[in-house]
Design a protein around this motif. Structure first.
Motif, PDB file in Angstrom:
ATOM      1  N   ILE A  84       0.941  -0.939   0.516  1.00 34.54           N
ATOM      2  CA  ILE A  84      -0.182   0.245  -0.313  1.00 34.54           C
ATOM      3  C   ILE A  84       0.942   1.579   0.334  1.00 34.54           C
ATOM      4  N   LYS A  85       1.326   1.945  -1.261  1.00 30.81           N
ATOM      5  CA  LYS A  85       1.725   2.740  -1.430  1.00 30.81           C
ATOM      6  C   LYS A  85       1.326   4.066  -0.040  1.00 30.81           C
ATOM      7  N   GLN A  86       2.197   5.029  -0.063  1.00 36.36           N
ATOM      8  CA  GLN A  86       1.408   6.330   0.781  1.00 36.36           C
ATOM      9  C   GLN A  86       0.981   6.938  -0.018  1.00 36.36           C
ATOM     10  N   GLU A  87       0.547   7.040  -1.476  1.00 33.89           N
ATOM     11  CA  GLU A  87      -0.501   7.918  -1.907  1.00 33.89           C
ATOM     12  C   GLU A  87      -1.443   7.328  -2.185  1.00 33.89           C
ATOM     13  N   ASP A  88      -1.255   5.722  -2.366  1.00 32.19           N
ATOM     14  CA  ASP A  88      -2.982   5.449  -2.012  1.00 32.19           C
ATOM     15  C   ASP A  88      -3.257   4.957  -0.869  1.00 32.19           C
ATOM     16  N   ALA A  89      -2.883   5.441  -0.119  1.00 35.10           N
ATOM     17  CA  ALA A  89      -3.422   5.039   1.914  1.00 35.10           C
ATOM     18  C   ALA A  89      -3.962   6.760   2.025  1.00 35.10           C
ATOM     19  N   SER A  90      -4.009   7.591   1.471  1.00 38.59           N
ATOM     20  CA  SER A  90      -4.548   9.158   1.227  1.00 38.59           C
ATOM     21  C   SER A  90      -5.246   9.016   0.869  1.00 38.59           C
ATOM     22  N   ASN A  91      -5.500   7.966  -0.402  1.00 41.99           N
ATOM     23  CA  ASN A  91      -6.914   8.376  -1.052  1.00 41.99           C
ATOM     24  C   ASN A  91      -7.647   7.147  -0.873  1.00 41.99           C
ATOM     25  N   ILE A  92      -7.367   6.105   0.089  1.00 43.94           N
ATOM     26  CA  ILE A  92      -8.321   5.356   0.630  1.00 43.94           C
ATOM     27  C   ILE A  92      -8.774   6.520   1.851  1.00 43.94           C
ATOM     28  N   ARG A  93      -8.180   7.445   2.021  1.00 48.01           N
ATOM     29  CA  ARG A  93      -8.873   8.314   3.634  1.00 48.01           C
ATOM     30  C   ARG A  93      -9.530   8.944   3.569  1.00 48.01           C
ATOM     31  N   MET A  94      -9.086   9.583   1.590  1.00 49.43           N
ATOM     32  CA  MET A  94     -10.238  10.712   0.885  1.00 49.43           C
ATOM     33  C   MET A  94     -11.689  10.101   0.789  1.00 49.43           C
ATOM     34  N   MET A  95     -11.238   9.393   0.090  1.00 47.96           N
ATOM     35  CA  MET A  95     -12.814   7.917  -0.694  1.00 47.96           C
ATOM     36  C   MET A  95     -13.506   7.407   0.961  1.00 47.96           C
ATOM     37  N   ILE A  96     -12.902   7.862   2.236  1.00 51.97           N
ATOM     38  CA  ILE A  96     -13.970   7.358   2.899  1.00 51.97           C
ATOM     39  C   ILE A  96     -14.343   8.654   3.615  1.00 51.97           C
ATOM     40  N   GLN A  97     -13.502   9.577   4.024  1.00 54.32           N
ATOM     41  CA  GLN A  97     -14.348  10.983   3.867  1.00 54.32           C
ATOM     42  C   GLN A  97     -15.222  11.285   2.960  1.00 54.32           C
ATOM     43  N   GLY A  98     -15.230  10.822   1.739  1.00 55.87           N
ATOM     44  CA  GLY A  98     -16.107  11.048   0.734  1.00 55.87           C
ATOM     45  C   GLY A  98     -17.421   9.985   1.421  1.00 55.87           C
ATOM     46  N   PHE A  99     -17.450   9.697   1.979  1.00 57.42           N
ATOM     47  CA  PHE A  99     -19.022   8.786   2.181  1.00 57.42           C
ATOM     48  C   PHE A  99     -19.124   9.733   3.443  1.00 57.42           C
ATOM     49  N   ILE A 100     -18.601   9.903   4.243  1.00 63.26           N
ATOM     50  CA  ILE A 100     -18.670  10.741   5.771  1.00 63.26           C
ATOM     51  C   ILE A 100     -19.119  11.761   5.108  1.00 63.26           C
ATOM     52  N   LEU A 101     -19.279  12.110   4.507  1.00 64.95           N
ATOM     53  CA  LEU A 101     -19.461  14.121   3.830  1.00 64.95           C
ATOM     54  C   LEU A 101     -20.812  13.949   3.049  1.00 64.95           C
ATOM     55  N   ASP A 102     -20.893  12.351   2.519  1.00 68.13           N
ATOM     56  CA  ASP A 102     -22.348  12.580   1.315  1.00 68.13           C
ATOM     57  C   ASP A 102     -21.877  13.009   0.055  1.00 68.13           C
ATOM     58  N   ASP A 103     -20.247  13.552  -0.269  1.00 68.76           N
ATOM     59  CA  ASP A 103     -19.474  13.647  -1.609  1.00 68.76           C
ATOM     60  C   ASP A 103     -18.691  12.506  -2.516  1.00 68.76           C
ATOM     61  N   TYR A 104     -19.874  12.091  -2.789  1.00 65.47           N
ATOM     62  CA  TYR A 104     -19.270  10.688  -4.107  1.00 65.47           C
ATOM     63  C   TYR A 104     -18.442  11.141  -5.248  1.00 65.47           C
TER      64      TYR A 104
END
Length: 551
Positions: free
Chosen positions: A306-326
């Motif tokens: 898991i690259k650092q960039e991928d870890a950040s993208n996963i975190r941003m994806m979770i943030q999108g679910f939390i904020l209803d920002d698909y």
């Protein structure tokens, strides 16, 4: 015969053509998919998977690894086929010992006796790529010697040619080629499996994990003898112990099952949610337990990263679910190469939202193995039906997670994954390994309506068309949403200040300040409560209006 290239290619290609013909004929003869047809369809897939397993064990080589690779690809195969392949065990008949010893001598450029005083006649383990022998160094130190199987590279090269033919057929005579990028999939397969043919890479992975967990209490990675390790031979410390799931060993040594399970959980959550390498094949044979309860991790031939960039993208994806920002979810999926080029992003976004809403509406107080299995099953079905192709590392990540859950429930059936997982998720989303946490981004997003209030007021007052458009009430409510946030914040500030004044008056004995502070703080608190109620109702109306419009 299994060493003959023409024979291997013929058998492999014919088996896949046979499978394709069976699928084609079944669909042609079953126009209507009733319950009976579905049962027959699943029976056909199960029989094909069983035949594949049987042929894999007969031919050995790539078919075993390919089957294990396919068992991670929920985006490619149906669940019933995957279930059969999950049981494909990488154990084959051993090579005659004298052949393996000749390979060791050739790799060491000398006699075995110059390096070790003894080696056992039979391997303690035999797999499709390598075999493991117990031996003793000249000073008597016991070691494990992993030696590559005879002609295994030749076999794999032949099988790669056979699979290239199979992929070429799939791309041209089936609709599968339109859904999946078969060229990329083939290259990915060759890259992943080729790594296991080079024991120098496994040595590098092992040293990485050894350094990473050298300070972890109760976790151990064996020592490796680099001067004796080559591309085809790997020498490591011999470990005395048993499989982590060996109940009799745990009982005989008075070990605590819950503590062992928690150690396994902590070890692999560290790998699965953090940037860096993770063990992609953490089954019970690769997790050993010592008599003192130390957990030993071995066999790093199959790893993901898991690259650092991928870890950040996963975190941003979770943030999108939390904020209803698909839209943010889709952007993250694109950056991680999950979506195929022809994917209908709007459709995927809508399906993701519907799926997330369904789960958010559920009750997860009882988060056990059944719930996890249902989620994994739903994810498999989703990625199989949509234009999503999992990169190898993420496919292995999912497979590793599933294997670890199986190990945990076997070691400690009463495991509470929700209880153990909450602190991990809280730490993960707080962004300890990144520049910004999800909480900070949520705060930023929440502040946007407040900061955009003046612009929204101006737009509402100057755009007369909004009063005549069918969206009038929607925009009004959106405007009121921003007003509520503004006055809610203002009421909160007034409440805080007046409470401070009341406190100061009480301490100093100034009754007038005390009465004024209590009165104002009470009024502002009441105002804050009313604003909250009206704001909540307004959000409900906006959300309901959005859903009606989307329908």
């Amino acid at each position: 015969m299994k060493y003959r290239a023409f024979y291997r290619i013929t058998v492999i290609v014919f088996m896949f053509i046979k499978f394709l013909w069976q699928i084609f004929w079944f669909r042609r003869t079953h126009r209507f998919w009733d319950e009976s047809a579905r049962e027959k369809w699943e029976s056909l897939l199960v029989n094909q998977a069983k035949e594949y397993r049987k042929k894999s064990l007969e031919l050995e080589g790539l078919l075993i690894k390919f089957g294990q690779f396919l068992s991670t690809r929920a985006d490619l195969l149906p669940p019933v086929f995957l279930h059969e392949l999950e049981g494909l065990v990488d154990r084959v008949e051993p090579v005659p010992p004298h052949i393996s010893k000749e390979i060791i001598q050739k790799e060491w450029n000398g006699n075995i006796e110059d390096y070790i005083q003894d080696i056992e006649d039979q391997p303690v383990a035999s797999a499709s790529i390598g075999e493991v022998y117990k031996a003793y160094l000249l000073d008597g130190t016991p070691v494990a010697i992993k030696v590559q199987r005879h002609r295994v590279e030749e076999i794999f090269r032949t099988d790669f040619k056979a699979l290239r033919i199979v992929f070429w057929i799939l791309a041209r005579v089936t609709s599968f080629g339109k859904k999946a990028d078969l060229g990329a999939l083939y290259r990915e397969l060759v890259m992943v499996i080729s790594k296991e043919l080079d024991f120098q890479k496994e040595l590098k992975h092992s040293l990485n994990f050894q350094k990473r967990y050298q300070d972890w209490e109760g976790v151990y990675v064996p020592e490796y003898y680099e001067h004796l390790s080559t591309r085809r031979v790997l020498v490591m410390e011999w470990i005395e112990g048993a499989k982590v799931t060996d109940s009799s060993f745990i009982r005989e040594n008075g070990l605590n099952r819950e503590q062992i399970a928690k150690r396994v959980f902590d070890l692999f959550t560290d790998q699965l949610v953090s940037a860096g390498m993770f063990h992609a094949d953490p089954h019970s044979g690769n997790l050993m337990i010592r008599s003192d309860g130390t957990l030993v991790m071995i066999d790093f031939g199959m790893v993901g990263e898991i690259k650092q960039e991928d870890a950040s993208n996963i975190r941003m994806m979770i943030q999108g679910f939390i904020l209803d920002d698909y839209d943010a979810v889709i952007r993250s999926l694109e950056k991680m190469d999950f979506l195929l080029p022809h994917a209908n992003q709007q459709k995927v976004k809508r399906l993701l939202k519907e799926t997330a809403d369904m789960y958010l509406a559920g009750n997860f107080e009882k988060f056990d193995q059944d719930v996890i299995n249902q989620i994994l099953s739903d994810v498999q079905e989703f990625v199989q039906d949509q234009p999503i192709q999992l990169p190898a590392d993420y496919a292995f990540l999912g497979r590793a997670s599933s294997i670890v859950i199986g190990v945990l429930t076997s070691v400690y059936p009463e495991v509470d994954l929700m209880k153990w997982g909450k602190p991990v998720i809280q730490q993960w989303v707080s962004g300890n390994d990144s520049n910004e946490s999800i909480y900070l981004n949520v705060l930023k997003e929440s502040a946007k309506p407040l900061l955009s209030l003046p612009r929204s007021v101006n737009q509402f007052l100057t755009d007369g068309a909004l009063e005549r458009a069918w969206k009038e009430r929607y925009y009004q409510r959106k405007l009121f949403h921003q007003f509520y946030l503004f006055y809610g914040l203002l009421s909160f500030i007034v409440f805080t200040l007046s409470a401070g004044v009341a406190g100061f008056g009480y301490v100093e004995g100034l009754d007038i300040l005390l009465y004024i502070g209590i009165s104002v703080s009470g009024a502002s608190l009441l105002s804050l409560l009313l604003i909250f109620i009206r704001h909540f109702r307004n959000i409900y109306l906006i959300t309901n209006n959005r859903r009606n419009n989307s329908e």
